[in-house]
Design a protein around this motif. Structure first.
Motif, PDB file in Angstrom:
ATOM      1  N   ALA A   8      72.134  52.947  39.098  1.00 22.09           N
ATOM      2  CA  ALA A   8      72.485  54.082  38.233  1.00 22.09           C
ATOM      3  C   ALA A   8      71.290  54.991  37.958  1.00 22.09           C
ATOM      4  N   SER A   9      70.082  54.444  38.059  1.00 19.77           N
ATOM      5  CA  SER A   9      68.902  55.205  37.624  1.00 19.77           C
ATOM      6  C   SER A   9      68.590  56.391  38.537  1.00 19.77           C
ATOM      7  N   PRO A  10      68.459  57.587  37.941  1.00 19.58           N
ATOM      8  CA  PRO A  10      68.127  58.764  38.753  1.00 19.58           C
ATOM      9  C   PRO A  10      66.693  58.728  39.269  1.00 19.58           C
ATOM     10  N   TYR A  11      65.807  58.030  38.548  1.00 21.44           N
ATOM     11  CA  TYR A  11      64.406  57.950  38.985  1.00 21.44           C
ATOM     12  C   TYR A  11      64.309  57.013  40.198  1.00 21.44           C
ATOM     13  N   VAL A  12      65.077  55.933  40.142  1.00 24.16           N
ATOM     14  CA  VAL A  12      65.136  55.015  41.289  1.00 24.16           C
ATOM     15  C   VAL A  12      65.753  55.749  42.475  1.00 24.16           C
ATOM     16  N   ASN A  32      68.345  44.525  36.097  1.00 21.99           N
ATOM     17  CA  ASN A  32      68.900  45.163  34.903  1.00 21.99           C
ATOM     18  C   ASN A  32      67.862  45.062  33.788  1.00 21.99           C
ATOM     19  N   VAL A  33      67.153  46.159  33.551  1.00 21.26           N
ATOM     20  CA  VAL A  33      66.047  46.121  32.577  1.00 21.26           C
ATOM     21  C   VAL A  33      66.534  45.950  31.146  1.00 21.26           C
ATOM     22  N   TRP A  34      67.833  46.137  30.945  1.00 22.26           N
ATOM     23  CA  TRP A  34      68.370  46.011  29.578  1.00 22.26           C
ATOM     24  C   TRP A  34      68.867  44.600  29.282  1.00 22.26           C
ATOM     25  N   ALA A  35      68.907  43.744  30.317  1.00 17.05           N
ATOM     26  CA  ALA A  35      69.386  42.373  30.095  1.00 17.05           C
ATOM     27  C   ALA A  35      68.305  41.557  29.388  1.00 17.05           C
ATOM     28  N   PRO A  45      54.344  46.614  32.926  1.00 15.73           N
ATOM     29  CA  PRO A  45      54.233  46.382  31.471  1.00 15.73           C
ATOM     30  C   PRO A  45      55.083  47.350  30.649  1.00 15.73           C
ATOM     31  N   LEU A  46      55.488  48.464  31.269  1.00 16.41           N
ATOM     32  CA  LEU A  46      56.325  49.431  30.551  1.00 16.41           C
ATOM     33  C   LEU A  46      57.798  49.021  30.579  1.00 16.41           C
ATOM     34  N   GLY A  47      58.103  47.986  31.367  1.00 14.82           N
ATOM     35  CA  GLY A  47      59.474  47.462  31.387  1.00 14.82           C
ATOM     36  C   GLY A  47      60.469  48.405  32.030  1.00 14.82           C
ATOM     37  N   LYS A  48      60.004  49.217  32.978  1.00 18.24           N
ATOM     38  CA  LYS A  48      60.885  50.238  33.541  1.00 18.24           C
ATOM     39  C   LYS A  48      61.072  50.076  35.033  1.00 18.24           C
ATOM     40  N   VAL A  49      62.201  50.595  35.511  1.00 18.18           N
ATOM     41  CA  VAL A  49      62.419  50.792  36.942  1.00 18.18           C
ATOM     42  C   VAL A  49      62.469  52.299  37.187  1.00 18.18           C
ATOM     43  N   PRO A  50      62.032  52.737  38.373  1.00 17.18           N
ATOM     44  CA  PRO A  50      61.621  51.938  39.517  1.00 17.18           C
ATOM     45  C   PRO A  50      60.244  51.316  39.338  1.00 17.18           C
ATOM     46  N   SER A  51      60.067  50.145  40.003  1.00 16.80           N
ATOM     47  CA  SER A  51      58.750  49.532  40.201  1.00 16.80           C
ATOM     48  C   SER A  51      58.683  49.226  41.694  1.00 16.80           C
ATOM     49  N   ILE A  61      53.842  51.983  39.672  1.00 17.01           N
ATOM     50  CA  ILE A  61      54.847  52.364  38.676  1.00 17.01           C
ATOM     51  C   ILE A  61      55.015  53.876  38.650  1.00 17.01           C
ATOM     52  N   ASP A  62      56.154  54.303  38.182  1.00 14.03           N
ATOM     53  CA  ASP A  62      56.543  55.699  37.962  1.00 14.03           C
ATOM     54  C   ASP A  62      56.965  56.396  39.260  1.00 14.03           C
ATOM     55  N   SER A  63      58.175  56.899  39.229  1.00 14.44           N
ATOM     56  CA  SER A  63      58.748  57.514  40.439  1.00 14.44           C
ATOM     57  C   SER A  63      57.904  58.674  40.952  1.00 14.44           C
ATOM     58  N   ARG A  64      57.264  59.419  40.054  1.00  9.74           N
ATOM     59  CA  ARG A  64      56.488  60.579  40.541  1.00  9.74           C
ATOM     60  C   ARG A  64      55.274  60.133  41.342  1.00  9.74           C
ATOM     61  N   VAL A  65      54.652  59.051  40.880  1.00 11.77           N
ATOM     62  CA  VAL A  65      53.506  58.505  41.619  1.00 11.77           C
ATOM     63  C   VAL A  65      53.985  57.988  42.972  1.00 11.77           C
ATOM     64  N   ALA A  97      62.871  68.667  36.408  1.00 11.95           N
ATOM     65  CA  ALA A  97      64.064  67.839  36.667  1.00 11.95           C
ATOM     66  C   ALA A  97      63.944  66.493  35.947  1.00 11.95           C
ATOM     67  N   ASP A  98      62.777  65.865  36.028  1.00  9.19           N
ATOM     68  CA  ASP A  98      62.588  64.578  35.349  1.00  9.19           C
ATOM     69  C   ASP A  98      62.633  64.752  33.830  1.00  9.19           C
ATOM     70  N   GLY A  99      62.110  65.871  33.343  1.00 12.11           N
ATOM     71  CA  GLY A  99      62.109  66.117  31.896  1.00 12.11           C
ATOM     72  C   GLY A  99      63.519  66.301  31.361  1.00 12.11           C
ATOM     73  N   GLY A 104      68.204  63.622  28.654  1.00 10.26           N
ATOM     74  CA  GLY A 104      69.554  63.074  28.801  1.00 10.26           C
ATOM     75  C   GLY A 104      69.582  61.567  28.583  1.00 10.26           C
ATOM     76  N   VAL A 105      68.566  60.888  29.103  1.00 13.27           N
ATOM     77  CA  VAL A 105      68.494  59.431  28.932  1.00 13.27           C
ATOM     78  C   VAL A 105      68.340  59.095  27.440  1.00 13.27           C
ATOM     79  N   LEU A 106      67.522  59.866  26.723  1.00  9.46           N
ATOM     80  CA  LEU A 106      67.353  59.597  25.280  1.00  9.46           C
ATOM     81  C   LEU A 106      68.679  59.753  24.534  1.00  9.46           C
TER      82      LEU A 106
HETATM   83  C1  GSF Z   1      60.949  56.890  34.061  1.00  6.38           C
HETATM   84  C2  GSF Z   1      61.595  55.577  34.453  1.00  6.38           C
HETATM   85  C3  GSF Z   1      62.665  55.164  33.441  1.00  6.38           C
HETATM   86  O1  GSF Z   1      62.756  55.680  32.334  1.00  6.38           O
HETATM   87  C4  GSF Z   1      59.798  57.223  36.269  1.00  6.38           C
HETATM   88  O2  GSF Z   1      59.748  56.201  36.958  1.00  6.38           O
HETATM   89  O3  GSF Z   1      59.921  58.346  36.767  1.00  6.38           O
HETATM   90  N1  GSF Z   1      59.006  58.324  34.273  1.00  6.38           N
HETATM   91  C5  GSF Z   1      59.625  57.105  34.763  1.00  6.38           C
HETATM   92  N2  GSF Z   1      63.494  54.171  33.832  1.00  6.38           N
HETATM   93  C6  GSF Z   1      64.506  53.663  32.951  1.00  6.38           C
HETATM   94  C7  GSF Z   1      65.781  53.423  33.718  1.00  6.38           C
HETATM   95  S1  GSF Z   1      66.705  54.856  33.759  1.00  6.38           S
HETATM   96  O4  GSF Z   1      66.977  55.377  32.540  1.00  6.38           O
HETATM   97  O5  GSF Z   1      66.772  55.405  34.911  1.00  6.38           O
HETATM   98  C8  GSF Z   1      64.066  52.322  32.420  1.00  6.38           C
HETATM   99  O6  GSF Z   1      63.715  51.466  33.191  1.00  6.38           O
HETATM  100  N3  GSF Z   1      64.136  52.131  31.087  1.00  6.38           N
HETATM  101  C9  GSF Z   1      63.825  50.908  30.455  1.00  6.38           C
HETATM  102  C10 GSF Z   1      63.107  51.097  29.150  1.00  6.38           C
HETATM  103  O7  GSF Z   1      62.842  50.088  28.487  1.00  6.38           O
HETATM  104  O8  GSF Z   1      62.821  52.263  28.779  1.00  6.38           O
END
Ligand code: GSF
Length: 202
Positions: A8-12, A32-35, A45-51, A61-65, A97-99, A104-106
């Motif tokens: 579902a993630s647009p960054y992934v 599933n980072v929310w599980a 360490p930021l607990g986010k995908v993509p990794s 870490i971070d899709s832009r990188v 676009a990411d901003g 929207g994610v917030l």
């Molecule tokens: C944003 C990744 C992100 O927020 C990037 O990689 O570009 N700037 C980063 N990922 C969300 C999933 S989603 O909303 O697509 C995420 O992993 N959130 C988990 C959390 O704890 O914030």
């Protein structure tokens, strides 16, 4: 390389589209980072995908990188000019676009993670304003050009296509197609590409 992410993630999706356009091999692992049982923090360490786990075992870490790095790996389908103002302009499209996605994610998190009585209508309105103004800015910048940066397909289109696709998926009530027909035209053209077809959010 192994990409950790969700469908579902647009960054992934942005990273998957770039990997496909560049014809780079990778493994894809769902997380599933929310599980409650997620182990994503061991990688990021930021607990986010993509990794992205690199061949030497280090984690990016971070899709832009990631997409900036992936574009350097092969000359196939160059998505960023090597330097200068044109490169900065495309990175600026990506930041926009990411901003818009971040806002929207917030909103989505506020509405899905908090009980209704704890949700802030002001906070939601503030974020939705960013979405509205961000989409309008994308539409203004695109004008009647075939692609975001002019006549060539670039990372700007990947980022904008993934953002629009996510809003269509998560916020069908936002009528960006009606308000900005040029964004709809771009989205529909991008949706024909195998890289986008194979990564439709779900
Ligand atoms: C944003 C990744 C992100 O927020 C990037 O990689 O570009 N700037 C980063 N990922 C969300 C999933 S989603 O909303 O697509 C995420 O992993 N959130 C988990 C959390 O704890 O914030």
């Amino acid at each position: 390389m192994k990409l950790i992410g969700s469908l579902a993630s647009p960054y992934v999706r942005k990273v998957r589209v770039v990997l496909a356009e560049k014809k780079l091999d990778y493994q894809f692992e769902l997380e599933n980072v929310w599980a409650s049982e997620t182990t994503i923090q061991k990688l990021n360490p930021l607990g986010k995908v993509p990794s992205l786990i690199m061949e030497d075992g280090t984690v990016m870490i971070d899709s832009r990188v990631m997409v900036e790095y992936l574009d350097t790996l092969t000359p196939v389908c160059k998505l960023l000019p090597p330097n200068g103002r044109e490169r900065a302009d495309i990175k600026c499209w990506e930041a926009l676009a990411d901003g818009v996605l971040d806002a929207g994610v917030l909103v989505r998190l506020e509405r899905t993670l908090r009980p209704p009585e704890q949700q802030s209508a002001d906070w939601i309105a503030r974020q939705l304003r960013k979405v509205e103004l961000g989409l309008a800015s994308m539409s203004d910048k695109l004008g009647d050009q075939p692609y975001c940066a002019g006549i060539h397909y670039s990372l700007a289109d990947v980022a904008v296509g993934c953002a629009l696709g996510w809003f269509a998926f998560r916020f069908p009530e936002i009528d960006w197609r009606g308000t900005h027909p040029n964004l709809a035209r771009l989205h529909d053209k991008l949706a024909e590409r195998p890289s986008f077809k194979d990564t439709v959010p779900q």
